[in-house]
Design a protein around this motif. Structure first.
Motif, PDB file in Angstrom:
ATOM      1  N   LEU A  59     -15.809  35.814 -30.140  1.00  0.00           N
ATOM      2  CA  LEU A  59     -16.246  35.494 -28.781  1.00  0.00           C
ATOM      3  C   LEU A  59     -16.167  33.987 -28.541  1.00  0.00           C
ATOM      4  N   ASP A  60     -16.485  33.198 -29.562  1.00  0.00           N
ATOM      5  CA  ASP A  60     -16.317  31.749 -29.450  1.00  0.00           C
ATOM      6  C   ASP A  60     -14.845  31.389 -29.289  1.00  0.00           C
ATOM      7  N   LEU A  61     -13.976  32.106 -29.985  1.00  0.00           N
ATOM      8  CA  LEU A  61     -12.542  31.826 -29.895  1.00  0.00           C
ATOM      9  C   LEU A  61     -12.027  32.062 -28.480  1.00  0.00           C
ATOM     10  N   LEU A  62     -12.578  33.048 -27.799  1.00  0.00           N
ATOM     11  CA  LEU A  62     -12.212  33.249 -26.382  1.00  0.00           C
ATOM     12  C   LEU A  62     -12.532  31.997 -25.565  1.00  0.00           C
ATOM     13  N   GLN A  63     -13.661  31.369 -25.883  1.00  0.00           N
ATOM     14  CA  GLN A  63     -14.046  30.151 -25.169  1.00  0.00           C
ATOM     15  C   GLN A  63     -13.116  28.987 -25.531  1.00  0.00           C
ATOM     16  N   TRP A  64     -12.699  28.913 -26.789  1.00  0.00           N
ATOM     17  CA  TRP A  64     -11.772  27.849 -27.189  1.00  0.00           C
ATOM     18  C   TRP A  64     -10.409  28.032 -26.507  1.00  0.00           C
ATOM     19  N   ILE A  65      -9.989  29.264 -26.328  1.00  0.00           N
ATOM     20  CA  ILE A  65      -8.744  29.518 -25.596  1.00  0.00           C
ATOM     21  C   ILE A  65      -8.871  28.996 -24.168  1.00  0.00           C
ATOM     22  N   ALA A  73      -7.844  24.955 -19.815  1.00  0.00           N
ATOM     23  CA  ALA A  73      -8.371  23.952 -18.887  1.00  0.00           C
ATOM     24  C   ALA A  73      -7.581  22.649 -19.001  1.00  0.00           C
ATOM     25  N   ILE A  74      -7.068  22.380 -20.196  1.00  0.00           N
ATOM     26  CA  ILE A  74      -6.251  21.183 -20.419  1.00  0.00           C
ATOM     27  C   ILE A  74      -4.828  21.412 -19.947  1.00  0.00           C
ATOM     28  N   GLU A  75      -4.269  22.584 -20.294  1.00  0.00           N
ATOM     29  CA  GLU A  75      -2.887  22.914 -19.931  1.00  0.00           C
ATOM     30  C   GLU A  75      -2.827  24.376 -19.474  1.00  0.00           C
ATOM     31  N   PRO A  76      -2.941  24.598 -18.156  1.00  0.00           N
ATOM     32  CA  PRO A  76      -2.959  25.977 -17.636  1.00  0.00           C
ATOM     33  C   PRO A  76      -1.713  26.796 -17.973  1.00  0.00           C
ATOM     34  N   GLN A  77      -0.602  26.130 -18.251  1.00  0.00           N
ATOM     35  CA  GLN A  77       0.629  26.843 -18.577  1.00  0.00           C
ATOM     36  C   GLN A  77       0.892  26.905 -20.085  1.00  0.00           C
ATOM     37  N   ALA A  78      -0.133  26.659 -20.857  1.00  0.00           N
ATOM     38  CA  ALA A  78       0.023  26.650 -22.316  1.00  0.00           C
ATOM     39  C   ALA A  78       0.499  28.005 -22.830  1.00  0.00           C
ATOM     40  N   GLU A  79       1.385  27.948 -23.823  1.00  0.00           N
ATOM     41  CA  GLU A  79       1.794  29.131 -24.568  1.00  0.00           C
ATOM     42  C   GLU A  79       1.145  29.018 -25.940  1.00  0.00           C
ATOM     43  N   ILE A  80       0.190  29.905 -26.203  1.00  0.00           N
ATOM     44  CA  ILE A  80      -0.733  29.715 -27.324  1.00  0.00           C
ATOM     45  C   ILE A  80      -0.440  30.685 -28.459  1.00  0.00           C
ATOM     46  N   VAL A  81      -0.379  30.132 -29.667  1.00  0.00           N
ATOM     47  CA  VAL A  81      -0.342  30.922 -30.893  1.00  0.00           C
ATOM     48  C   VAL A  81      -1.705  30.772 -31.566  1.00  0.00           C
ATOM     49  N   LEU A  82      -2.251  31.877 -32.051  1.00  0.00           N
ATOM     50  CA  LEU A  82      -3.499  31.839 -32.811  1.00  0.00           C
ATOM     51  C   LEU A  82      -3.170  31.954 -34.294  1.00  0.00           C
ATOM     52  N   THR A 139     -11.129  36.337 -37.762  1.00  0.00           N
ATOM     53  CA  THR A 139     -11.511  35.962 -36.401  1.00  0.00           C
ATOM     54  C   THR A 139     -10.369  36.228 -35.429  1.00  0.00           C
ATOM     55  N   VAL A 140      -9.156  35.831 -35.812  1.00  0.00           N
ATOM     56  CA  VAL A 140      -7.989  36.042 -34.957  1.00  0.00           C
ATOM     57  C   VAL A 140      -7.712  37.528 -34.782  1.00  0.00           C
ATOM     58  N   MET A 141      -7.778  38.292 -35.864  1.00  0.00           N
ATOM     59  CA  MET A 141      -7.549  39.730 -35.748  1.00  0.00           C
ATOM     60  C   MET A 141      -8.631  40.402 -34.910  1.00  0.00           C
ATOM     61  N   GLY A 153      -8.494  42.369 -30.278  1.00  0.00           N
ATOM     62  CA  GLY A 153      -8.912  43.584 -29.592  1.00  0.00           C
ATOM     63  C   GLY A 153      -9.624  43.338 -28.286  1.00  0.00           C
ATOM     64  N   GLU A 154      -9.834  42.076 -27.952  1.00  0.00           N
ATOM     65  CA  GLU A 154     -10.453  41.721 -26.674  1.00  0.00           C
ATOM     66  C   GLU A 154      -9.364  41.507 -25.621  1.00  0.00           C
ATOM     67  N   THR A 155      -9.780  41.347 -24.377  1.00  0.00           N
ATOM     68  CA  THR A 155      -8.830  41.057 -23.303  1.00  0.00           C
ATOM     69  C   THR A 155      -8.477  39.576 -23.347  1.00  0.00           C
ATOM     70  N   LEU A 156      -7.239  39.300 -23.715  1.00  0.00           N
ATOM     71  CA  LEU A 156      -6.786  37.921 -23.875  1.00  0.00           C
ATOM     72  C   LEU A 156      -5.916  37.499 -22.703  1.00  0.00           C
ATOM     73  N   PRO A 157      -5.935  36.209 -22.369  1.00  0.00           N
ATOM     74  CA  PRO A 157      -5.016  35.713 -21.333  1.00  0.00           C
ATOM     75  C   PRO A 157      -3.566  35.926 -21.758  1.00  0.00           C
ATOM     76  N   LYS A 158      -2.691  36.067 -20.780  1.00  0.00           N
ATOM     77  CA  LYS A 158      -1.276  36.254 -21.083  1.00  0.00           C
ATOM     78  C   LYS A 158      -0.662  35.026 -21.758  1.00  0.00           C
ATOM     79  N   ASN A 159      -1.379  33.918 -21.705  1.00  0.00           N
ATOM     80  CA  ASN A 159      -0.914  32.693 -22.364  1.00  0.00           C
ATOM     81  C   ASN A 159      -0.876  32.834 -23.879  1.00  0.00           C
ATOM     82  N   VAL A 160      -1.667  33.752 -24.434  1.00  0.00           N
ATOM     83  CA  VAL A 160      -1.662  33.974 -25.885  1.00  0.00           C
ATOM     84  C   VAL A 160      -0.443  34.822 -26.232  1.00  0.00           C
ATOM     85  N   LYS A 161       0.444  34.257 -27.049  1.00  0.00           N
ATOM     86  CA  LYS A 161       1.750  34.871 -27.282  1.00  0.00           C
ATOM     87  C   LYS A 161       1.881  35.568 -28.634  1.00  0.00           C
TER      88      LYS A 161
END
Length: 322
Positions: A157-163, A168-177, A186-188, A192-200
């Motif tokens: 849940l904290d990781l969702l906040q870090w995403i 907030a810094i880069e709205p178009q970020a393409e993110i790898v966890l 934590t990543v796995m 299972g949560e609803t992640l932004p489409k930015n997480v690739k």
């Protein structure tokens, strides 16, 4: 016959009493930040490879990697970044060597470690590929506050906040966890949560299949104790003591809802998280999946044993699927 019944009853009572004590002791050792027994004895029992350092070729490689990571951590483009969640103040290192790049990675450290120790060198390799990065200290670790260790379950849940902080810094970020050990869990678990489409995509190195299974492995290997009935009791008590049960904190259950490309990595010499858990995790996920097995590598040491192969595989996977 009566004496036999009495003896059996006494044995059962003793077994229950010992199991209750062991379950409570194990939860206190495993799930609370400040535990002298863990610091003095338990850590060496659970992960002996951390205490067998010498001057092998791998130790020398690790020393060099740590030097490179420490220097990178202090570069002018790196700064401390804080996040308040509830009553906790969580720390991260925000590193932006490529301000124009949209590529980001969030690197998550392992059990009772912290971001710089586990992920500073990894960050240098991502920087070579034009990534910016955020590297948190999970709650109850490093510079972050808190006393309860989330084992990835609370941390998801904290990781969702870090995403959200990255976006907030880069709205178009393409993110790898990217996560190692408990960071991999934590990543796995967040998958299972609803992640932004930015997480690739996800890169998970030596993560456990569930907290229940991991603690069972530790009881058998480090403490020479059976999982039953100690884990059964501990599972019931954990909900009250730390806010989650050992069984619900499951990478496998969360991966069943994951459709992101995932690279699973493990060393066959891992004494802390059995490398067979990789196969349970792989089978569970619905996304594109590949694996990297490093022969004889201890826990979270695959990029020390075969660094070139390791990072070539990671970035080839990202290029293909993320």
């Amino acid at each position: 016959m009566k004496w036999l019944v009495v003896v059996l009853v006494i044995l059962v009572i003793v077994l229950i009493a010992v199991s209750v004590y062991a379950a409570n002791f194990f939860l206190n050792v495993a799930l609370f930040r400040n535990n002298k027994w863990y610091d003095q004895t338990g850590h060496k029992m659970m992960n002996p490879d951390n205490f067998n350092k010498g001057k092998s070729q791998y130790d020398l490689v690790e020393e060099e990697q740590n030097k490179l990571g420490a220097a990178f951590w202090q570069e002018s483009f790196a700064q401390d970044h804080w996040l308040k969640i509830g009553g906790e103040k969580l720390y991260s290192r925000l590193i932006i060597p490529h301000p124009e790049s949209k590529k980001w990675v969030i690197c998550v450290h392992g059990y009772r470690s912290f971001g710089q120790r586990d992920m500073a060198f990894v960050a240098t390799k991502f920087s070579e590929q034009q990534y910016n990065m955020l590297i948190p200290d999970l709650r109850a670790h490093g510079q972050s506050t808190g006393n309860i260790i989330g084992m990835g379950w609370l941390d998801r849940l904290d990781l969702l906040q870090w995403i959200d902080e990255v976006l907030a810094i880069e709205p178009q970020a393409e993110i790898v966890l990217f996560g190692g050990s408990m960071g991999a869990a934590t990543v796995m678990m967040v998958s299972g949560e609803t992640l932004p489409k930015n997480v690739k995509g996800l890169i998970v190195d030596c993560g456990y299949s569930s907290v229940y299974s991991e603690f069972g492995a530790m009881l058998r290997s480090a403490f020479k104790l059976p999982g039953f009935p100690i884990l059964t009791i501990a599972n019931r008590w954990a909900k009250k003591k730390v806010g989650y049960s050992l069984k619900e904190a499951s990478s496998v259950a969360q991966l069943a809802k994951n459709e992101l490309p995932t690279l699973f990595i493990h060393g066959t010499g891992d004494k802390f998280v059995p490398h067979q858990m990789l196969y349970e995790n792989m089978e569970a996920t619905n996304g594109v999946k590949e694996s990297l097995i490093i022969e004889k590598a201890p826990h979270l040491s695959s990029f020390i044993y075969e660094p070139a192969h390791y990072f070539e595989t990671v970035f080839e996977f990202i290029a293909r699927y993320c």
